[in-house]
Scaffold this active site. Structure first.
Site, mmCIF file in Angstrom:
data_model
loop_
_atom_site.group_PDB
_atom_site.id
_atom_site.type_symbol
_atom_site.label_atom_id
_atom_site.label_comp_id
_atom_site.label_asym_id
_atom_site.label_seq_id
_atom_site.Cartn_x
_atom_site.Cartn_y
_atom_site.Cartn_z
ATOM 1 N N MET A 151 9.145 4.790 -7.676
ATOM 2 C CA MET A 151 9.776 3.721 -6.893
ATOM 3 C C MET A 151 8.735 2.678 -6.499
ATOM 4 S SD MET A 151 12.868 5.447 -4.823
ATOM 5 C CE MET A 151 11.936 6.137 -3.493
ATOM 6 N N LEU B 15 2.572 1.860 -5.852
ATOM 7 C CA LEU B 15 1.839 2.908 -6.575
ATOM 8 C C LEU B 15 0.506 3.247 -5.911
ATOM 9 C CD1 LEU B 15 2.496 1.756 -10.267
ATOM 10 C CD2 LEU B 15 3.808 3.377 -8.881
ATOM 11 N N HIS C 153 0.622 8.619 -8.177
ATOM 12 C CA HIS C 153 1.341 8.137 -9.364
ATOM 13 C C HIS C 153 0.384 8.021 -10.552
ATOM 14 C CE1 HIS C 153 3.747 6.118 -6.015
ATOM 15 N NE2 HIS C 153 4.667 6.836 -6.631
ATOM 16 N N GLN D 4 19.578 6.983 -3.338
ATOM 17 C CA GLN D 4 18.938 8.198 -2.803
ATOM 18 C C GLN D 4 18.467 8.022 -1.363
ATOM 19 O OE1 GLN D 4 15.783 8.023 -5.923
ATOM 20 N NE2 GLN D 4 14.425 8.719 -4.294
ATOM 21 N N LYS E 160 4.163 17.265 -5.045
ATOM 22 C CA LYS E 160 4.299 16.860 -3.644
ATOM 23 C C LYS E 160 5.781 16.903 -3.260
ATOM 24 C CE LYS E 160 4.129 13.174 -0.461
ATOM 25 N NZ LYS E 160 5.519 12.735 -0.595
ATOM 26 N N ASP E 161 6.629 16.488 -4.200
ATOM 27 C CA ASP E 161 8.076 16.568 -4.000
ATOM 28 C C ASP E 161 8.568 17.815 -4.737
ATOM 29 O OD1 ASP E 161 8.609 13.833 -2.689
ATOM 30 O OD2 ASP E 161 7.351 13.359 -4.400
ATOM 31 N N GLN F 37 12.296 18.353 -5.272
ATOM 32 C CA GLN F 37 12.801 17.357 -6.227
ATOM 33 C C GLN F 37 12.430 17.748 -7.663
ATOM 34 O OE1 GLN F 37 12.625 12.890 -5.702
ATOM 35 N NE2 GLN F 37 10.859 13.129 -7.038
ATOM 36 N N SER G 32 1.132 8.976 -0.390
ATOM 37 C CA SER G 32 2.560 8.678 -0.425
ATOM 38 C C SER G 32 2.750 7.184 -0.203
ATOM 39 C CB SER G 32 3.268 9.457 0.693
ATOM 40 O OG SER G 32 4.552 8.922 0.914
ATOM 41 N N SER G 33 3.740 6.619 -0.854
ATOM 42 C CA SER G 33 4.034 5.197 -0.640
ATOM 43 C C SER G 33 4.338 4.946 0.828
ATOM 44 C CB SER G 33 5.231 4.785 -1.494
ATOM 45 O OG SER G 33 4.994 5.127 -2.836
HETATM 46 P P1 AMP Z 1 8.025 8.039 -5.821
HETATM 47 O O1 AMP Z 1 7.520 6.695 -6.240
HETATM 48 O O2 AMP Z 1 7.692 8.386 -4.408
HETATM 49 O O3 AMP Z 1 9.459 8.265 -6.184
HETATM 50 O O4 AMP Z 1 7.197 9.085 -6.679
HETATM 51 C C1 AMP Z 1 7.180 9.026 -8.075
HETATM 52 C C2 AMP Z 1 6.547 10.289 -8.601
HETATM 53 O O5 AMP Z 1 5.209 10.397 -8.131
HETATM 54 C C3 AMP Z 1 7.272 11.545 -8.128
HETATM 55 O O6 AMP Z 1 7.340 12.472 -9.198
HETATM 56 C C4 AMP Z 1 6.395 12.039 -7.020
HETATM 57 O O7 AMP Z 1 6.476 13.438 -6.810
HETATM 58 C C5 AMP Z 1 5.018 11.668 -7.555
HETATM 59 N N1 AMP Z 1 4.051 11.627 -6.453
HETATM 60 C C6 AMP Z 1 4.203 10.990 -5.272
HETATM 61 N N2 AMP Z 1 3.133 11.213 -4.471
HETATM 62 C C7 AMP Z 1 2.298 12.022 -5.173
HETATM 63 C C8 AMP Z 1 1.033 12.612 -4.881
HETATM 64 N N3 AMP Z 1 0.415 12.421 -3.726
HETATM 65 N N4 AMP Z 1 0.461 13.379 -5.834
HETATM 66 C C9 AMP Z 1 1.083 13.583 -7.036
HETATM 67 N N5 AMP Z 1 2.280 13.053 -7.352
HETATM 68 C C10 AMP Z 1 2.883 12.283 -6.437
#
Ligand code: AMP
Length: 278
Positions: free
Chosen positions: A29, A32, A36, A60, A149-150, A153, A185-186
């Site tokens: 999302m 970054l 990511h 979501q 981390k998720d 999910q 985290s974003s």
């Molecule tokens: P998001 O942009 O938050 O939807 O995350 C996109 C992908 O990046 C998802 O598969 C998340 O689990 C992964 N992700 C987010 N934060 C981390 C992190 N700190 N370490 C590894 N993967 C991550």
């Protein structure tokens, strides 16, 4: 890096340029960060073509306020993706993925969808699975990379691929953290310096729980941990130990199964999740 805003253009490109190539896909999302990027790098290592998508999926989110304040940094994201040798970015508008008035698909993920995030974010996983199913069907990747981390999910996506017989292998990769332990985290972009410091206590507490479990039972360990976090202005939505494959809540550790400590908590009004695989 080639940027597509339209799924038809992307598919046309892949029909020609994707032939006999291993395709790796990373749905995001945006906003970054190194978490990511770790997924992008792993894909680049294993695949011939790495495709990242950036789409803030409205279905979501549980409320409009959360959606509105989600960080948006597309220009920076593009620079970061180019620097990290991503081959293709798909960054569509909502109308490229959803019909007007389209509702989310209702999935039955059984227990996986009914605990933790499933309780506190009703319909969230239906929204996640709806968009990921669409994206996987567009990209038709050999591998799709998700962050542990998720954790819940990632398990849901594995189940989605199994249920829908989607021919993409789902790879879960380790959580990337700040030096102080805070999971990248974003949403961290919404915290000030003090908030980030407070938030770093979450992972520290997960580590303490893990070591305390060797001598103490789960219930008393979790109660003490919750008390400590609350004292530090962290409000907890859930703090539980689950068995990873079923996501059933554990009251004792079965050494033949894999467990994780999972937490969702608010720091300065920002909802954060984290976990530690035991
Ligand atoms: P998001 O942009 O938050 O939807 O995350 C996109 C992908 O990046 C998802 O598969 C998340 O689990 C992964 N992700 C987010 N934060 C981390 C992190 N700190 N370490 C590894 N993967 C991550």
């Amino acid at each position: 890096m080639i940027i597509f805003e339209n799924q038809n253009d992307l598919q046309l490109y892949l029909q020609n340029e994707g032939i006999n190539k291993k395709i790796g896909f990373i749905p995001t999302m945006g906003a970054l960060h190194d978490g990511h990027i770790s997924l992008i790098k792993e894909s680049s290592k294993k695949c011939d073509l790495t495709i990242c998508s950036i789409f803030i999926n409205p279905t979501q989110f549980n409320n409009k306020e959360d959606l509105d304040k989600y960080p948006k940094t597309l220009e920076q994201d593009i620079l970061l993706l180019k620097k990290n040798e991503c081959d293709i970015l798909y960054s569509p508008e909502k109308s490229d993925l959803y019909l007007a008035g389209e509702k989310v698909t209702k999935y039955n993920f059984k227990n996986l969808g009914d605990v933790l995030e499933g309780i506190y974010r009703p319909n969230h996983f239906n929204g996640v699975a709806t968009i990921v199913e669409k994206l996987l069907n567009i990209v038709k990747a050999d591998y799709a990379y998700f962050g542990l981390k998720d954790l819940q999910q990632t398990m849901i996506i594995k189940e989605l691929v199994r249920l829908k017989k989607i021919n993409t292998k789902i790879i879960g990769l380790a959580t990337v953290r700040e030096e102080n332990g805070l999971a990248k985290s974003s949403r961290n972009k919404l915290l000030n310096l003090e908030g980030k410091k407070t938030a770093s206590l979450i992972y520290k507490e997960l580590l303490l729980i893990s070591s305390s479990l060797q001598n103490n039972d789960i219930d008393s360990t979790l109660i003490k941990a919750k008390e400590k976090l609350i004292k530090n202005n962290i409000s907890i939505e859930y703090l539980e130990i689950i068995e990873i494959n079923s996501f059933k809540i554990s009251r004792s550790i079965n050494s033949s199964k894999k467990h994780a400590i999972c937490i969702a908590a608010y720091v300065n009004g920002v909802r954060l999740i984290d976990n530690l695989i035991l």
